[in-house]
Design an enzyme around this catalytic site. Sequence first.
Site, PDB file in Angstrom:
ATOM      1  N   TYR A  59     -46.222  37.025 -15.200  1.00 43.17           N
ATOM      2  CA  TYR A  59     -48.139  36.868 -15.022  1.00 43.17           C
ATOM      3  C   TYR A  59     -47.947  38.469 -14.760  1.00 43.17           C
ATOM      4  O   TYR A  59     -48.236  38.690 -12.995  1.00 43.17           O
ATOM      5  CB  TYR A  59     -47.233  36.121 -13.615  1.00 43.17           C
ATOM      6  CG  TYR A  59     -47.255  34.347 -13.693  1.00 43.17           C
ATOM      7  CD1 TYR A  59     -47.331  34.124 -15.219  1.00 43.17           C
ATOM      8  CD2 TYR A  59     -46.747  33.443 -13.315  1.00 43.17           C
ATOM      9  CE1 TYR A  59     -47.290  32.640 -15.096  1.00 43.17           C
ATOM     10  CE2 TYR A  59     -46.950  32.307 -13.543  1.00 43.17           C
ATOM     11  CZ  TYR A  59     -47.222  31.751 -14.616  1.00 43.17           C
ATOM     12  OH  TYR A  59     -47.440  30.170 -14.451  1.00 43.17           O
TER      13      TYR A  59
HETATM   14  P1  FDA Z   1     -50.383  38.545 -25.351  1.00 45.06           P
HETATM   15  O1  FDA Z   1     -50.656  38.716 -27.380  1.00 45.06           O
HETATM   16  O2  FDA Z   1     -51.678  38.718 -25.035  1.00 45.06           O
HETATM   17  O3  FDA Z   1     -49.146  39.193 -25.312  1.00 45.06           O
HETATM   18  C1  FDA Z   1     -48.258  39.789 -24.514  1.00 45.06           C
HETATM   19  C2  FDA Z   1     -47.177  41.344 -24.423  1.00 45.06           C
HETATM   20  O4  FDA Z   1     -46.481  40.977 -25.385  1.00 45.06           O
HETATM   21  C3  FDA Z   1     -48.011  41.818 -24.498  1.00 45.06           C
HETATM   22  O5  FDA Z   1     -47.535  43.378 -24.412  1.00 45.06           O
HETATM   23  C4  FDA Z   1     -48.149  41.843 -25.725  1.00 45.06           C
HETATM   24  O6  FDA Z   1     -48.480  43.595 -26.437  1.00 45.06           O
HETATM   25  C5  FDA Z   1     -47.267  41.845 -26.757  1.00 45.06           C
HETATM   26  N1  FDA Z   1     -46.635  41.053 -27.728  1.00 45.06           N
HETATM   27  C6  FDA Z   1     -47.486  39.733 -28.366  1.00 45.06           C
HETATM   28  N2  FDA Z   1     -47.067  39.326 -29.593  1.00 45.06           N
HETATM   29  C7  FDA Z   1     -45.988  40.515 -29.762  1.00 45.06           C
HETATM   30  C8  FDA Z   1     -45.208  40.909 -30.700  1.00 45.06           C
HETATM   31  N3  FDA Z   1     -44.682  40.133 -31.193  1.00 45.06           N
HETATM   32  N4  FDA Z   1     -44.057  42.030 -30.775  1.00 45.06           N
HETATM   33  C9  FDA Z   1     -44.389  42.220 -29.497  1.00 45.06           C
HETATM   34  N5  FDA Z   1     -44.610  42.369 -28.464  1.00 45.06           N
HETATM   35  C10 FDA Z   1     -45.731  41.477 -28.368  1.00 45.06           C
HETATM   36  N6  FDA Z   1     -46.497  31.529 -18.937  1.00 45.06           N
HETATM   37  C11 FDA Z   1     -45.143  31.169 -19.246  1.00 45.06           C
HETATM   38  O7  FDA Z   1     -43.853  31.196 -18.338  1.00 45.06           O
HETATM   39  N7  FDA Z   1     -45.570  29.548 -18.591  1.00 45.06           N
HETATM   40  C12 FDA Z   1     -47.040  28.997 -18.484  1.00 45.06           C
HETATM   41  O8  FDA Z   1     -47.043  27.838 -18.502  1.00 45.06           O
HETATM   42  C13 FDA Z   1     -47.767  29.945 -18.712  1.00 45.06           C
HETATM   43  N8  FDA Z   1     -49.677  29.453 -18.645  1.00 45.06           N
HETATM   44  C14 FDA Z   1     -49.904  30.890 -18.909  1.00 45.06           C
HETATM   45  C15 FDA Z   1     -51.452  29.430 -19.213  1.00 45.06           C
HETATM   46  C16 FDA Z   1     -52.656  30.553 -19.142  1.00 45.06           C
HETATM   47  C17 FDA Z   1     -53.779  30.241 -19.509  1.00 45.06           C
HETATM   48  C18 FDA Z   1     -52.110  31.828 -19.516  1.00 45.06           C
HETATM   49  C19 FDA Z   1     -53.697  32.790 -19.854  1.00 45.06           C
HETATM   50  C20 FDA Z   1     -50.922  32.428 -19.061  1.00 45.06           C
HETATM   51  C21 FDA Z   1     -50.125  31.487 -18.683  1.00 45.06           C
HETATM   52  N9  FDA Z   1     -48.431  31.997 -18.732  1.00 45.06           N
HETATM   53  C22 FDA Z   1     -47.667  31.098 -18.668  1.00 45.06           C
HETATM   54  C23 FDA Z   1     -48.717  33.125 -19.323  1.00 45.06           C
HETATM   55  C24 FDA Z   1     -47.884  33.598 -20.236  1.00 45.06           C
HETATM   56  O9  FDA Z   1     -46.305  33.262 -20.242  1.00 45.06           O
HETATM   57  C25 FDA Z   1     -47.811  35.398 -21.015  1.00 45.06           C
HETATM   58  O10 FDA Z   1     -49.232  35.860 -20.561  1.00 45.06           O
HETATM   59  C26 FDA Z   1     -47.282  35.894 -22.388  1.00 45.06           C
HETATM   60  O11 FDA Z   1     -47.284  36.824 -22.367  1.00 45.06           O
HETATM   61  C27 FDA Z   1     -48.806  35.249 -23.355  1.00 45.06           C
HETATM   62  O12 FDA Z   1     -48.597  35.258 -24.533  1.00 45.06           O
HETATM   63  P2  FDA Z   1     -49.069  36.251 -25.780  1.00 45.06           P
HETATM   64  O13 FDA Z   1     -48.632  36.491 -26.777  1.00 45.06           O
HETATM   65  O14 FDA Z   1     -50.505  34.524 -25.460  1.00 45.06           O
HETATM   66  O15 FDA Z   1     -50.260  37.151 -25.702  1.00 45.06           O
END
Ligand code: FDA
Length: 538
Positions: A474
């Site tokens: 978060y």
């Molecule tokens: P994104 O692609 O934005 O990456 C997030 C971070 O990780 C960035 O710093 C990115 O550079 C890095 N990153 C991404 N992929 C990578 C990779 N392959 N290797 C290295 N670094 C990498 N959390 C939770 O625990 N339980 C929940 O129920 C929810 N619910 C929820 C709902 C909504 C609407 C949102 C917007 C967010 C959540 N979250 C959550 C939070 C969520 O777990 C958190 O935002 C994650 O980082 C999202 O991962 P993404 O890959 O989607 O994000």
Amino acid sequence: MGAPHISMLPVLLVVLFSLSGATLADSHDDFLHCLSLHSADSASISKVIFTQSNSSYLPILDVSIQNLRVSTSATPKPFVIVTPLQTSHIQTTIYCSKTHKLEIRIRSGGHDFEGLSYVSEVPFIILDLVNFRSIEVDTKNKVAWVESGATIGEFYYRIVEKSKTLAFPAGVCHTIGVGGHFSGGGYGILMRKYGLAADHVIDAHLIDVNGRILDRKSMGEDLFWAIRGGGGNTFGVVLAWKVKLVPVPEVVTVFTVNKTLEQNATKILHRWQHIGHKLPDDLFTDVTITKVNSSQVGKKTIQAAFKALYLGGIDELIPLIQDRFPELGLVKQDCIEMSWVESVLYFGGVSRERLDILLDRNALPKQTFKAKSDYVKEPIPESGLEGIWEKFFEKEAEIAFMMMVAFGGKMDEIPEAALPYPHRAGNLYQASYLVAWSKEENAESQKYISWIRRLYSYMTTYVSKSPREAYFNYRDLDIGTNNVGYTSYAQASIWGLKYFKNNFNRLVHVKTMVDPENFFKNEQSIPPLSSSPKNKGP
Ligand code: FDA
């Protein structure tokens, strides 16, 4: 089972990385030239490079952005987006970014609360893993390989396609990307029974700063520990994760019971704080606070929505709640039996009519929001809860909620140092706060952000202290950030200790070992001790 996309490092790339110190002319054109020059197959890499003049650039940039607060015309944009199809594209991108001093933002699902996967104040590129989505589920051995660019919804879908009694303990919002979610912990409605997503990772494939493809054995246990919760964009690009699946019954039960202030919400919530974390592990509960219309015309009230997932049938759940939490007044009509995966959609507020909605990466509306998190270790007295209601009665809290997620169960059993995620025993619940507004109101975003900061400030008395803990996933830049250039250990520990407590020191040591020049970085990435001789560390 082998992970997809793992391949032998082409000889060309070995040579390439040995030359990584070489300096080529520092311009964007040279970066693009570098990509095609150093790609094993320049025709294939050219198909995955999107510059600002390409008509697909904006659609690709925008598609996975969840927080429209960090997607305005003033928001800095990447110089180029690379959507690799094969590991060599990633290796080449890392090499050329290093050589041309461009920052990389790795993006999987784009759900970062502060947009750090697609925004930077310095010249940058996005490495978007949208094409790294393959998922292999092995029900016989109860394991799966899932690539980082897949969403957790896609992953859940592939699990239930093969088994009605296997599941994975990760988040509720099914459009979240696996890459960021697993990198920061990842909790959901199976947390009290099984812990976090990161607790179930048993192997991973990662490309490090030198372009090497590592698995658990070759990366070593320190780095393998760090990537399971220590945050993304810090230790390398995680390509894929091998995870253990967990058993669930074919039928689970959910309920939602809404109580307003007129229906004794304050007293019932006060009671919930004493028992939510002590209920059997099979029972997950959370409470969402919102402002709603009161039954008295023209008046507002506060509503506490008590939600639960029980890993069993209604007939066992009703007596359990009546015995442990009679104040809630649960009746059979409140409860619905369904499958585990349907319960994920139920908690996500998504229609359960068609399971293939799990495959839709854009199924959920985007929001313009600011959010924060806390951990609560002592019940908040009723007078304290009333102070929270006062904040919600303020006009900025029209679209706002506070969510309290009961801890305990498995979370109490896992030692704080087992993984970087440290918020384990001793927490009654995690509290999170979110305020949203329409995109048109973005110019006035400050008034909403001030509201959530006032609420956060009010909560100081009632939440964890020294440090005031926060959940890494978060993401909240209010709690401290790195500098654009060199960041001292002391400065990073301002935010680092809040997210990681004492695990922060070990994360710094791992970072120093694997990326001493601090190539993978953002506003809240772990800094190495060696990025400056002055950086002496703990
Ligand atoms: P994104 O692609 O934005 O990456 C997030 C971070 O990780 C960035 O710093 C990115 O550079 C890095 N990153 C991404 N992929 C990578 C990779 N392959 N290797 C290295 N670094 C990498 N959390 C939770 O625990 N339980 C929940 O129920 C929810 N619910 C929820 C709902 C909504 C609407 C949102 C917007 C967010 C959540 N979250 C959550 C939070 C969520 O777990 C958190 O935002 C994650 O980082 C999202 O991962 P993404 O890959 O989607 O994000």
